[in-house]
Design a protein around this motif. Structure first.
Motif, PDB file in Angstrom:
ATOM      1  N   ARG A  54       2.156  19.655  -3.981  1.00  0.00           N
ATOM      2  CA  ARG A  54       1.705  18.738  -5.031  1.00  0.00           C
ATOM      3  C   ARG A  54       2.320  17.362  -4.819  1.00  0.00           C
ATOM      4  O   ARG A  54       3.465  17.246  -4.396  1.00  0.00           O
ATOM      5  CB  ARG A  54       2.112  19.255  -6.411  1.00  0.00           C
ATOM      6  CG  ARG A  54       1.264  20.400  -6.912  1.00  0.00           C
ATOM      7  CD  ARG A  54       1.667  20.738  -8.340  1.00  0.00           C
ATOM      8  NE  ARG A  54       0.729  21.650  -8.955  1.00  0.00           N
ATOM      9  CZ  ARG A  54       0.744  21.966 -10.240  1.00  0.00           C
ATOM     10  NH1 ARG A  54       1.650  21.411 -11.035  1.00  0.00           N
ATOM     11  NH2 ARG A  54      -0.132  22.801 -10.738  1.00  0.00           N
ATOM     12  N   GLY A  55       1.571  16.336  -5.156  1.00  0.00           N
ATOM     13  CA  GLY A  55       2.071  14.982  -4.959  1.00  0.00           C
ATOM     14  C   GLY A  55       2.031  14.546  -3.516  1.00  0.00           C
ATOM     15  O   GLY A  55       2.828  13.708  -3.093  1.00  0.00           O
ATOM     16  N   ALA A  56       1.096  15.116  -2.737  1.00  0.00           N
ATOM     17  CA  ALA A  56       0.859  14.703  -1.348  1.00  0.00           C
ATOM     18  C   ALA A  56       2.095  14.876  -0.469  1.00  0.00           C
ATOM     19  O   ALA A  56       2.326  14.112   0.453  1.00  0.00           O
ATOM     20  CB  ALA A  56       0.372  13.256  -1.296  1.00  0.00           C
ATOM     21  N   ARG A  57       2.918  15.888  -0.741  1.00  0.00           N
ATOM     22  CA  ARG A  57       4.038  16.157   0.155  1.00  0.00           C
ATOM     23  C   ARG A  57       3.503  16.748   1.453  1.00  0.00           C
ATOM     24  O   ARG A  57       2.763  17.714   1.443  1.00  0.00           O
ATOM     25  CB  ARG A  57       5.024  17.135  -0.489  1.00  0.00           C
ATOM     26  CG  ARG A  57       5.827  16.508  -1.614  1.00  0.00           C
ATOM     27  CD  ARG A  57       6.743  17.529  -2.255  1.00  0.00           C
ATOM     28  NE  ARG A  57       7.651  16.914  -3.190  1.00  0.00           N
ATOM     29  CZ  ARG A  57       7.358  16.655  -4.451  1.00  0.00           C
ATOM     30  NH1 ARG A  57       6.153  16.946  -4.907  1.00  0.00           N
ATOM     31  NH2 ARG A  57       8.241  16.095  -5.248  1.00  0.00           N
ATOM     32  N   ARG A  58       3.905  16.165   2.573  1.00  0.00           N
ATOM     33  CA  ARG A  58       3.449  16.636   3.869  1.00  0.00           C
ATOM     34  C   ARG A  58       4.598  17.319   4.598  1.00  0.00           C
ATOM     35  O   ARG A  58       5.764  17.054   4.346  1.00  0.00           O
ATOM     36  CB  ARG A  58       2.922  15.466   4.706  1.00  0.00           C
ATOM     37  CG  ARG A  58       1.779  14.712   4.047  1.00  0.00           C
ATOM     38  CD  ARG A  58       1.319  13.573   4.910  1.00  0.00           C
ATOM     39  NE  ARG A  58       0.725  14.023   6.135  1.00  0.00           N
ATOM     40  CZ  ARG A  58      -0.555  14.335   6.271  1.00  0.00           C
ATOM     41  NH1 ARG A  58      -1.378  14.230   5.256  1.00  0.00           N
ATOM     42  NH2 ARG A  58      -1.050  14.748   7.434  1.00  0.00           N
ATOM     43  N   GLY A  59       4.247  18.192   5.516  1.00  0.00           N
ATOM     44  CA  GLY A  59       5.259  18.821   6.338  1.00  0.00           C
ATOM     45  C   GLY A  59       5.861  20.073   5.754  1.00  0.00           C
ATOM     46  O   GLY A  59       6.847  20.595   6.301  1.00  0.00           O
ATOM     47  N   VAL A  60       5.301  20.599   4.665  1.00  0.00           N
ATOM     48  CA  VAL A  60       5.798  21.853   4.099  1.00  0.00           C
ATOM     49  C   VAL A  60       5.392  22.985   5.031  1.00  0.00           C
ATOM     50  O   VAL A  60       4.217  23.169   5.330  1.00  0.00           O
ATOM     51  CB  VAL A  60       5.235  22.093   2.690  1.00  0.00           C
ATOM     52  CG1 VAL A  60       5.626  23.477   2.192  1.00  0.00           C
ATOM     53  CG2 VAL A  60       5.716  21.011   1.738  1.00  0.00           C
ATOM     54  N   GLY A  61       6.370  23.737   5.515  1.00  0.00           N
ATOM     55  CA  GLY A  61       6.098  24.801   6.470  1.00  0.00           C
ATOM     56  C   GLY A  61       6.453  26.171   5.940  1.00  0.00           C
ATOM     57  O   GLY A  61       6.934  26.334   4.809  1.00  0.00           O
ATOM     58  N   ALA A  62       6.233  27.184   6.798  1.00  0.00           N
ATOM     59  CA  ALA A  62       6.478  28.567   6.409  1.00  0.00           C
ATOM     60  C   ALA A  62       7.946  28.806   6.062  1.00  0.00           C
ATOM     61  O   ALA A  62       8.266  29.610   5.179  1.00  0.00           O
ATOM     62  CB  ALA A  62       6.037  29.505   7.533  1.00  0.00           C
ATOM     63  N   VAL A  63       8.856  28.113   6.752  1.00  0.00           N
ATOM     64  CA  VAL A  63      10.290  28.300   6.472  1.00  0.00           C
ATOM     65  C   VAL A  63      10.621  27.814   5.065  1.00  0.00           C
ATOM     66  O   VAL A  63      11.364  28.475   4.329  1.00  0.00           O
ATOM     67  CB  VAL A  63      11.135  27.556   7.520  1.00  0.00           C
ATOM     68  CG1 VAL A  63      12.607  27.581   7.127  1.00  0.00           C
ATOM     69  CG2 VAL A  63      10.951  28.194   8.890  1.00  0.00           C
ATOM     70  N   HIS A  64      10.062  26.653   4.669  1.00  0.00           N
ATOM     71  CA  HIS A  64      10.300  26.159   3.311  1.00  0.00           C
ATOM     72  C   HIS A  64       9.788  27.155   2.274  1.00  0.00           C
ATOM     73  O   HIS A  64      10.464  27.456   1.282  1.00  0.00           O
ATOM     74  CB  HIS A  64       9.605  24.811   3.100  1.00  0.00           C
ATOM     75  CG  HIS A  64      10.035  23.749   4.058  1.00  0.00           C
ATOM     76  ND1 HIS A  64       9.192  23.228   5.010  1.00  0.00           N
ATOM     77  CD2 HIS A  64      11.223  23.127   4.232  1.00  0.00           C
ATOM     78  CE1 HIS A  64       9.843  22.320   5.708  1.00  0.00           C
ATOM     79  NE2 HIS A  64      11.066  22.236   5.265  1.00  0.00           N
ATOM     80  N   VAL A  65       8.567  27.650   2.505  1.00  0.00           N
ATOM     81  CA  VAL A  65       7.956  28.589   1.558  1.00  0.00           C
ATOM     82  C   VAL A  65       8.801  29.854   1.437  1.00  0.00           C
ATOM     83  O   VAL A  65       9.068  30.342   0.330  1.00  0.00           O
ATOM     84  CB  VAL A  65       6.518  28.922   1.992  1.00  0.00           C
ATOM     85  CG1 VAL A  65       5.943  30.054   1.144  1.00  0.00           C
ATOM     86  CG2 VAL A  65       5.629  27.685   1.904  1.00  0.00           C
ATOM     87  N   ALA A  66       9.243  30.393   2.578  1.00  0.00           N
ATOM     88  CA  ALA A  66      10.032  31.628   2.553  1.00  0.00           C
ATOM     89  C   ALA A  66      11.350  31.425   1.808  1.00  0.00           C
ATOM     90  O   ALA A  66      11.781  32.284   1.030  1.00  0.00           O
ATOM     91  CB  ALA A  66      10.287  32.098   3.982  1.00  0.00           C
ATOM     92  N   ARG A  67      12.003  30.288   2.020  1.00  0.00           N
ATOM     93  CA  ARG A  67      13.284  30.044   1.348  1.00  0.00           C
ATOM     94  C   ARG A  67      13.098  29.851  -0.160  1.00  0.00           C
ATOM     95  O   ARG A  67      13.931  30.311  -0.958  1.00  0.00           O
ATOM     96  CB  ARG A  67      13.982  28.837   1.966  1.00  0.00           C
ATOM     97  CG  ARG A  67      14.499  29.065   3.383  1.00  0.00           C
ATOM     98  CD  ARG A  67      15.549  28.032   3.741  1.00  0.00           C
ATOM     99  NE  ARG A  67      16.695  28.130   2.841  1.00  0.00           N
ATOM    100  CZ  ARG A  67      17.532  27.131   2.631  1.00  0.00           C
ATOM    101  NH1 ARG A  67      17.359  25.968   3.226  1.00  0.00           N
ATOM    102  NH2 ARG A  67      18.557  27.277   1.801  1.00  0.00           N
ATOM    103  N   VAL A  68      12.012  29.184  -0.551  1.00  0.00           N
ATOM    104  CA  VAL A  68      11.766  29.006  -1.981  1.00  0.00           C
ATOM    105  C   VAL A  68      11.458  30.353  -2.636  1.00  0.00           C
ATOM    106  O   VAL A  68      11.925  30.638  -3.751  1.00  0.00           O
ATOM    107  CB  VAL A  68      10.620  28.001  -2.207  1.00  0.00           C
ATOM    108  CG1 VAL A  68      10.177  27.995  -3.665  1.00  0.00           C
ATOM    109  CG2 VAL A  68      11.072  26.595  -1.798  1.00  0.00           C
ATOM    110  N   LEU A  69      10.714  31.198  -1.957  1.00  0.00           N
ATOM    111  CA  LEU A  69      10.464  32.543  -2.495  1.00  0.00           C
ATOM    112  C   LEU A  69      11.775  33.323  -2.589  1.00  0.00           C
ATOM    113  O   LEU A  69      11.978  34.091  -3.542  1.00  0.00           O
ATOM    114  CB  LEU A  69       9.465  33.284  -1.607  1.00  0.00           C
ATOM    115  CG  LEU A  69       7.993  33.058  -1.938  1.00  0.00           C
ATOM    116  CD1 LEU A  69       7.108  33.726  -0.903  1.00  0.00           C
ATOM    117  CD2 LEU A  69       7.656  33.575  -3.333  1.00  0.00           C
ATOM    118  N   GLY A  70      12.657  33.142  -1.607  1.00  0.00           N
ATOM    119  CA  GLY A  70      13.969  33.784  -1.687  1.00  0.00           C
ATOM    120  C   GLY A  70      14.759  33.299  -2.883  1.00  0.00           C
ATOM    121  O   GLY A  70      15.453  34.071  -3.547  1.00  0.00           O
TER     122      GLY A  70
END
Length: 465
Positions: free
Chosen positions: A275-291
């Motif tokens: 959201r807010g046009a953030r670029r470069g969000v990858g699988a590692v970011h997603v996995a850590r946030v889910l953690g």
């Protein structure tokens, strides 16, 4: 060039792509990106033949990146001559590629920005590129090697926003046959043979190996795989959007997202992070946030921005920067006054001394506190917690303030904003959490001061009144 009766594979596939979902409608103006290479040359020539029958207007555009000197300029002249031969208006643009790593990516971004400007100038609603099935195969393999998920392996879509890629069903062999049938020349970009570029290594080394040793129909197989993955990605995106409506509250994401099926949870988190046009969000970011949501991660998770995600109770929140800015405070307060803290979004009020009511000994909850007005010391302040703080408890004994904050599950980043009512070294009350032993209401108390802690102070509330 006169219209001809179409028999070539490329033109038939282009003709099938134009009326497909997402394709151009009659009357649309298309900006055709032409580098002068074989694929884009064939695209422009085939569109020039088919456009009248589909009610389409064309403009050819060439972008010179200034990286190949006289060769680039010669290609621009050749594209202009071809466009004139075909009766298509032509616009040329020169761009400067900014310095930095990954020359191919920087040149691509500069090219698409230039094409968008040209499209706006000429009134074209869509930009058309000559990507073929071979380009699709290379994209799938490159993303597979980088560990992409379903969205990435879906590779290039035939239509995405203003961008059209109507040759994805055609191969480079189809392109060469088409050009040979029409006697059309084309430029050869020598950088396409430079094995320093990953795509060139995939094209010249990996794809021939896979075709020869594993699957001679590699192109159709991977193109069909990409199409299936795009369809599945679209389905999961709709399903995730439906679930997200119950998990996203304003700017916060509920930690219950960790209880969703992993395929949906990852998509919900990715969408929230982007959201807010953030670029470069990858699988590692997603996995850590889910953690973080599941309790397996602690602290803050760094995300592009730069920003971070923190857990605050049962929600996740995004905060700017890699770390919280120092937020210590000391605000004077006295009976009959209110203090509000905008960043902490709270307000504390001390009433003027009043007569003690019957049965008033202790407040009903931690958001209220009662003090003996005569025993309440002067020099009261509301301050942030300090290292080594201890509080004498009304029930007896002492505790470290840090332990109280941890037990109350106050998020680490929010602890510095917790208001502590103190007089010198004596902590009288940790607002909203625990009452200290100072100025207790006893049998001899006749007058009291009531303290009230309110969360979410209205924006712009005065600090003192």
């Amino acid at each position: 060039m006169p219209a001809r009766v179409e028999t070539s594979v490329l033109a038939r596939r282009l003709a099938a792509a134009l009326p497909a979902p997402g394709g151009p409608r009659a009357g649309e103006h298309l900006l055709v990106a032409v580098s002068g290479g074989p694929d884009s040359t064939a695209l422009l020539a085939a569109l020039a033949e088919l456009a009248p029958g589909h009610g389409l207007r064309l403009t050819a555009a060439h972008v010179d990146h200034g990286l190949r000197g006289v060769e680039g300029a010669a290609e621009a002249d050749a594209v202009a001559a071809l466009a004139a031969r075909l009766g298509v208006p032509f616009v040329g643009q020169s761009v400067a590629v900014p310095a930095g790593p990954d020359l191919e990516a920087r040149a691509r971004r500069a090219r698409y920005r230039a094409l968008a400007r040209v499209a706006a100038e000429v009134g074209a609603g869509r930009i058309v590129t000559g990507h073929t099935q071979d380009d699709q195969v290379e994209t799938v393999l490159l993303r597979l090697l980088r560990g992409a998920g379903r969205r990435g392996l879906g590779a290039m879509r035939p239509a995405r926003g203003r961008l059209l890629r109507p040759l994805l069903a055609a191969t480079r062999a189809d392109v060469r046959r088409f050009l040979g049938e029409r006697g059309l020349g084309f430029a050869v970009d020598r950088t396409n043979a430079d094995l320093r570029h990953a795509r060139n290594r995939v094209r010249r080394l990996l794809v021939p190996l896979l075709r020869a040793e594993f699957n001679p129909r590699l192109g159709p197989a991977l193109a069909a795989l990409a199409e299936r993955l795009r369809d599945e990605d679209d389905f999961l995106a709709v399903a995730a959007a439906g679930r997200a409506r119950g998990l996203i509250a304003g700017e916060h994401l509920r930690t219950a997202v960790a209880e969703e099926p992993p395929a949906l949870a990852r998509r919900i988190v990715q969408s929230w992070l982007e959201r807010g046009a953030r670029r470069g969000v990858g699988a590692v970011h997603v996995a850590r946030v889910l953690g973080l949501a599941a309790g397996a991660e602690r602290g803050a998770v760094a995300i592009p921005g730069p920003a971070r995600v923190v857990r605050e109770g049962d929600v996740l929140a995004r905060r700017p920067g890699r770390a919280a800015a120092p937020s210590s405070f000391t605000l004077e307060i006295a009976p009959g006054r209110t203090v509000a803290h905008g960043a902490g979004r709270w307000r504390v009020t001390l009433s003027a001394p009043r007569a003690r009511g019957a049965g008033e000994v202790r407040a009903a909850g931690v958001a209220h506190a009662l003090f003996d007005a005569e025993a309440l010391p002067g020099g009261l302040v509301l301050r942030s917690p300090a290292r080594g703080d201890r509080i004498r408890l009304l029930a007896g004994g002492t505790r470290k303030l840090q332990d109280i904050l941890v037990d109350a599950k106050v998020p680490r980043e929010a602890r510095a904003l917790v208001p502590v009512l103190a007089a010198g070294a004596e902590i009288l009350w940790v607002a909203g959490l625990v009452r200290g032993a100072g100025a207790p209401v006893g049998p001899a108390t006749t007058r009291i001061v009531e303290a009230v802690f309110e969360r979410d102070a209205p924006p712009g509330a005065p600090e003192r009144k």
